[in-house]
Design a protein around this motif. Sequence first.
Motif, PDB file in Angstrom:
ATOM      1  N   LEU A 175       7.385  -0.410  -5.006  1.00 34.10           N
ATOM      2  CA  LEU A 175       6.291   0.477  -4.766  1.00 34.10           C
ATOM      3  C   LEU A 175       5.482   0.084  -3.598  1.00 34.10           C
ATOM      4  O   LEU A 175       4.866   1.013  -3.072  1.00 34.10           O
ATOM      5  N   ALA A 176       5.133  -0.952  -3.182  1.00 37.10           N
ATOM      6  CA  ALA A 176       4.539  -1.263  -2.031  1.00 37.10           C
ATOM      7  C   ALA A 176       5.189  -0.764  -0.618  1.00 37.10           C
ATOM      8  O   ALA A 176       4.686  -0.142  -0.005  1.00 37.10           O
ATOM      9  N   ARG A 177       6.746  -0.601  -0.511  1.00 38.60           N
ATOM     10  CA  ARG A 177       7.270  -0.116   0.409  1.00 38.60           C
ATOM     11  C   ARG A 177       7.060   1.379   0.296  1.00 38.60           C
ATOM     12  O   ARG A 177       6.902   1.891   1.298  1.00 38.60           O
ATOM     13  N   LYS A 178       7.204   1.822  -0.672  1.00 32.66           N
ATOM     14  CA  LYS A 178       6.901   3.500  -0.676  1.00 32.66           C
ATOM     15  C   LYS A 178       5.656   3.692  -0.404  1.00 32.66           C
ATOM     16  O   LYS A 178       5.452   4.659   0.374  1.00 32.66           O
ATOM     17  N   VAL A 179       4.645   3.152  -0.599  1.00 29.85           N
ATOM     18  CA  VAL A 179       3.350   3.400  -0.373  1.00 29.85           C
ATOM     19  C   VAL A 179       3.310   3.265   1.285  1.00 29.85           C
ATOM     20  O   VAL A 179       2.678   4.141   1.910  1.00 29.85           O
ATOM     21  N   VAL A 180       3.595   2.119   1.753  1.00 27.41           N
ATOM     22  CA  VAL A 180       3.599   1.968   3.173  1.00 27.41           C
ATOM     23  C   VAL A 180       4.241   3.005   4.152  1.00 27.41           C
ATOM     24  O   VAL A 180       3.908   3.567   4.998  1.00 27.41           O
ATOM     25  N   GLU A 181       5.450   3.676   3.542  1.00 28.21           N
ATOM     26  CA  GLU A 181       6.090   4.435   4.151  1.00 28.21           C
ATOM     27  C   GLU A 181       5.411   5.874   3.864  1.00 28.21           C
ATOM     28  O   GLU A 181       5.764   6.741   5.113  1.00 28.21           O
ATOM     29  N   GLU A 182       4.953   6.388   2.907  1.00 33.51           N
ATOM     30  CA  GLU A 182       4.350   7.473   2.892  1.00 33.51           C
ATOM     31  C   GLU A 182       3.276   7.750   3.381  1.00 33.51           C
ATOM     32  O   GLU A 182       2.408   8.846   3.616  1.00 33.51           O
ATOM     33  N   CYS A 183       2.380   6.641   3.478  1.00 30.52           N
ATOM     34  CA  CYS A 183       0.965   6.634   4.132  1.00 30.52           C
ATOM     35  C   CYS A 183       1.082   6.078   5.561  1.00 30.52           C
ATOM     36  O   CYS A 183       1.246   4.803   5.789  1.00 30.52           O
ATOM     37  N   LEU A 242      -1.326   5.896   7.587  1.00 30.66           N
ATOM     38  CA  LEU A 242      -2.490   5.014   7.821  1.00 30.66           C
ATOM     39  C   LEU A 242      -2.447   3.615   7.594  1.00 30.66           C
ATOM     40  O   LEU A 242      -3.139   2.610   8.207  1.00 30.66           O
ATOM     41  N   ILE A 243      -1.276   3.291   6.945  1.00 29.42           N
ATOM     42  CA  ILE A 243      -1.185   1.897   6.694  1.00 29.42           C
ATOM     43  C   ILE A 243       0.048   1.273   7.549  1.00 29.42           C
ATOM     44  O   ILE A 243       1.228   1.755   7.455  1.00 29.42           O
ATOM     45  N   HIS A 244      -0.398   0.580   8.436  1.00 32.27           N
ATOM     46  CA  HIS A 244       0.593  -0.367   9.392  1.00 32.27           C
ATOM     47  C   HIS A 244       1.786  -1.191   8.487  1.00 32.27           C
ATOM     48  O   HIS A 244       1.358  -1.633   7.547  1.00 32.27           O
ATOM     49  N   PRO A 245       2.916  -0.929   8.915  1.00 34.74           N
ATOM     50  CA  PRO A 245       4.061  -1.631   8.005  1.00 34.74           C
ATOM     51  C   PRO A 245       3.877  -3.257   7.896  1.00 34.74           C
ATOM     52  O   PRO A 245       4.364  -3.949   7.071  1.00 34.74           O
ATOM     53  N   SER A 246       2.991  -3.802   9.081  1.00 35.88           N
ATOM     54  CA  SER A 246       2.716  -5.023   9.020  1.00 35.88           C
ATOM     55  C   SER A 246       1.950  -5.593   7.650  1.00 35.88           C
ATOM     56  O   SER A 246       1.818  -6.649   7.116  1.00 35.88           O
ATOM     57  N   LYS A 247       1.243  -4.439   7.198  1.00 40.43           N
ATOM     58  CA  LYS A 247       0.411  -4.994   5.752  1.00 40.43           C
ATOM     59  C   LYS A 247       1.161  -4.789   4.786  1.00 40.43           C
ATOM     60  O   LYS A 247       0.282  -4.814   3.616  1.00 40.43           O
ATOM     61  N   LEU A 248       2.518  -4.999   4.714  1.00 39.24           N
ATOM     62  CA  LEU A 248       3.166  -4.722   3.365  1.00 39.24           C
ATOM     63  C   LEU A 248       2.928  -6.067   2.430  1.00 39.24           C
ATOM     64  O   LEU A 248       2.710  -5.514   1.246  1.00 39.24           O
ATOM     65  N   PRO A 249       2.742  -6.951   2.827  1.00 35.63           N
ATOM     66  CA  PRO A 249       2.374  -8.238   2.003  1.00 35.63           C
ATOM     67  C   PRO A 249       1.020  -8.084   1.382  1.00 35.63           C
ATOM     68  O   PRO A 249       0.902  -8.307   0.178  1.00 35.63           O
ATOM     69  N   GLU A 250       0.181  -7.364   2.331  1.00 36.17           N
ATOM     70  CA  GLU A 250      -1.290  -7.164   1.541  1.00 36.17           C
ATOM     71  C   GLU A 250      -1.156  -6.243   0.470  1.00 36.17           C
ATOM     72  O   GLU A 250      -1.744  -6.199  -0.498  1.00 36.17           O
ATOM     73  N   VAL A 251      -0.515  -5.202   0.752  1.00 37.40           N
ATOM     74  CA  VAL A 251      -0.163  -4.036  -0.143  1.00 37.40           C
ATOM     75  C   VAL A 251       0.214  -4.523  -1.505  1.00 37.40           C
ATOM     76  O   VAL A 251       0.037  -4.343  -2.596  1.00 37.40           O
TER      77      VAL A 251
END
Length: 767
Positions: free
Chosen positions: A73-81, A83-92
Amino acid sequence: MEKLQAEDARYLKRKVKGGSLDVHPTEKALIVQYELEATILGEMGDPMVGERKECQKIIRLKSLNANTDIATLARKVVEECRLIHPSKLPEVEQLLFYLLNRKKSGNDKREKHSPRDLAPFEGMELDEEANINRIDHYVELLYEDIPEKVRGATLILHLARNPDNLEELLQNETALGALARVLREDWKQSVDLATTIIYVFFCFSSFSQFHGQVTHYKIGALCMNIIEHELKRYDLWQDELQKKAANQNVKKEHEKAFKKYQGLLIKQEQLLQVALHLLLNLAEDTRTELKMRNKNIVHTLVKTLDREDEELLVLVVSFLKKLSIFLENKNDMAETYAVEKLARLLPCKHEDLLNTTLRLLLNLSFDTGLRSQMVQAGLIPKLSALLADESQRQLCMCILYHISVDDRFKSMFAYTDCIPQLMKMLFDCGESPMDPELISFCINLAANKRNAQVICEGNGLKMLMKRGLKLKDVLTMKMIRNVSQHDGPTKNLFIDYVGDLAAQTGVQEREEYVIECLGTLANLTIPDLDWELVLKEYNLVPFLKNHLKPGSAEDDLILEVVIMIGTVSMDDSCAAMMAKSGIISALIELLNSQQEDDEFVCQIVYVFYQMVFHQATRDVIIKDTQAPAYLIDLMHDKNAEIRKVCDNTLDIIAEYDEEWGRKIQSEKFRWHNSQWLEMVDNRAMGDDGEPFMYGDDGEPFMHNGDILERPDLFYSADGIIPADSTISPEFFIGYQNGDMGQAGGFPEAVSTVLYYPRRPSTAILEL
């Protein structure tokens, strides 16, 4: 300027700068903060106009549940938004994990409410999209007829439902002033208009910083008036329907009126819901809440509990729950019998309504009078049945616990399925710690005899003893101790566990645990129990004697030791063992040190009472100790129980020992005639003494002696009382027949003395 920019501008340049991530405070959602910078470039590429704005995006995660793969789910959120940089995946991932494990707030009414808390209702639909730039046009509609006013208010409402527009709307004093004026003047003419305008101000009330503006236009007071008016209209509708229903000749007219009533009721409940929601938001300020109370908000809310709409009821009960934390509001709820109306809501299928109602009842259950109302309303069986619902179990148990505190209501639990459910919960705990509410509730219930019998049914007592002895569980042993105090079949069940309990008195055990075990043993007044064997086998006599010394242990343990001695002293051989060990003198020493503690004194005197029944210990107490003297001193104690036990003990001592008998009789005479003796003494010491108190030489008849040392003043010389201080049955027969001159009766010479007004009758009776 706009024309110049339109001609010179060639293209618009937008720049988005990412910001921070956070979780939504109430919903399953992520909030993305970002900065939007818009620049209009001229023909040569030079920036002509620039603007920077702080924005946020809400990413709602409705599918997030316990079975969700957080990483996917976190990867999906980063891919579709974007505004969120891929580097923030762990934070998501971390934020999603927090959202998943955050305590659900669905059971708690929030103090703050967003404009989306109220669902859109009928009449809010529009055939055009509201635009903030046309606000002036919408305000102009408020000066037209009612339909246009409703349309204008609805358009403004659509703008207000977007929190981003609230700041701009707030700056438009003309729009807010017009809305407040129309509401004040026209609310009786249209329910839709009143509902829509109040909804606009409700959107502002959802944020604390806007409460001042809502209060400025006196919307809260106006809402109170509107609600009161609508409730009166509701009563009129009900009366009208009942009249038409009673008249069989207008059946069709009644059906038509009922359909009309249904439509009016829906609109009215929408109005009540919006108005009450606004008041609930404003009640965040306690000063505003006090103003509402002065306008009888509690009475209004309790009256609204008669409605059937569940969403409205959730709001009303939530409001009452918030108000119930103040004493004055709680008293108002007691006066209006709110508990009876709340009982109607239990049980119900609406989970939020059920949970909120239970929370309100929990707040009210701290009051003794309201607990009585709960019992009268039949809440004990209802709440007992709800214990099966795991989501509501804790609340129900807390309410029932408060009810069980009152001894008047303990027995009522025996006639429900409450106790079997509680025993199953205890059994399911195994060796793990129990909820304090559960075991505390069980301890209270065990204090009732009928409940104790239900607890012991089957293998109930066996299961409790196994857990208490194995885990050294103090609270379980406290429950067992309460069960053991009841006479009847339950007490005999403890015979099998006497040895296990006696073995727990070792020095290595915790003191509070030993107190409960010893207290349970002390309750076992069973005739068939061989206490002598128990004392010898477990060497309890030294333990009891050592713990009688003041300061040797906590007072609670010492008190249980005294009670235990009183129990075993019922047995002749055990009493002799106690006397030989020197426990009686230890008890007297303890009595001296604890003479201010009524419980200690009463229990020690009770031990003496038990011991004077047996010949061996009676002689020790009477001849070898000063126990009778202490008992005489305590004969007039202010505590009624102590006086009662002392009198019974002294009566037995007086029967077996003549010397102590005379002292006891003398003290009783002195006490019963203390006022008369004080009067005599005062007159003897006075300057203006009466003649009969003195001899011819001016000396008082009694001189400086004690009146009790003048036997010549007693009625024993003329046949009133024989030498053996007894009165024959013939005396009473003659007295009843009026034969005062017969043998054994009163001599004529003494009859005048008997009725002398200054000599109290108690003196005759005691001597």
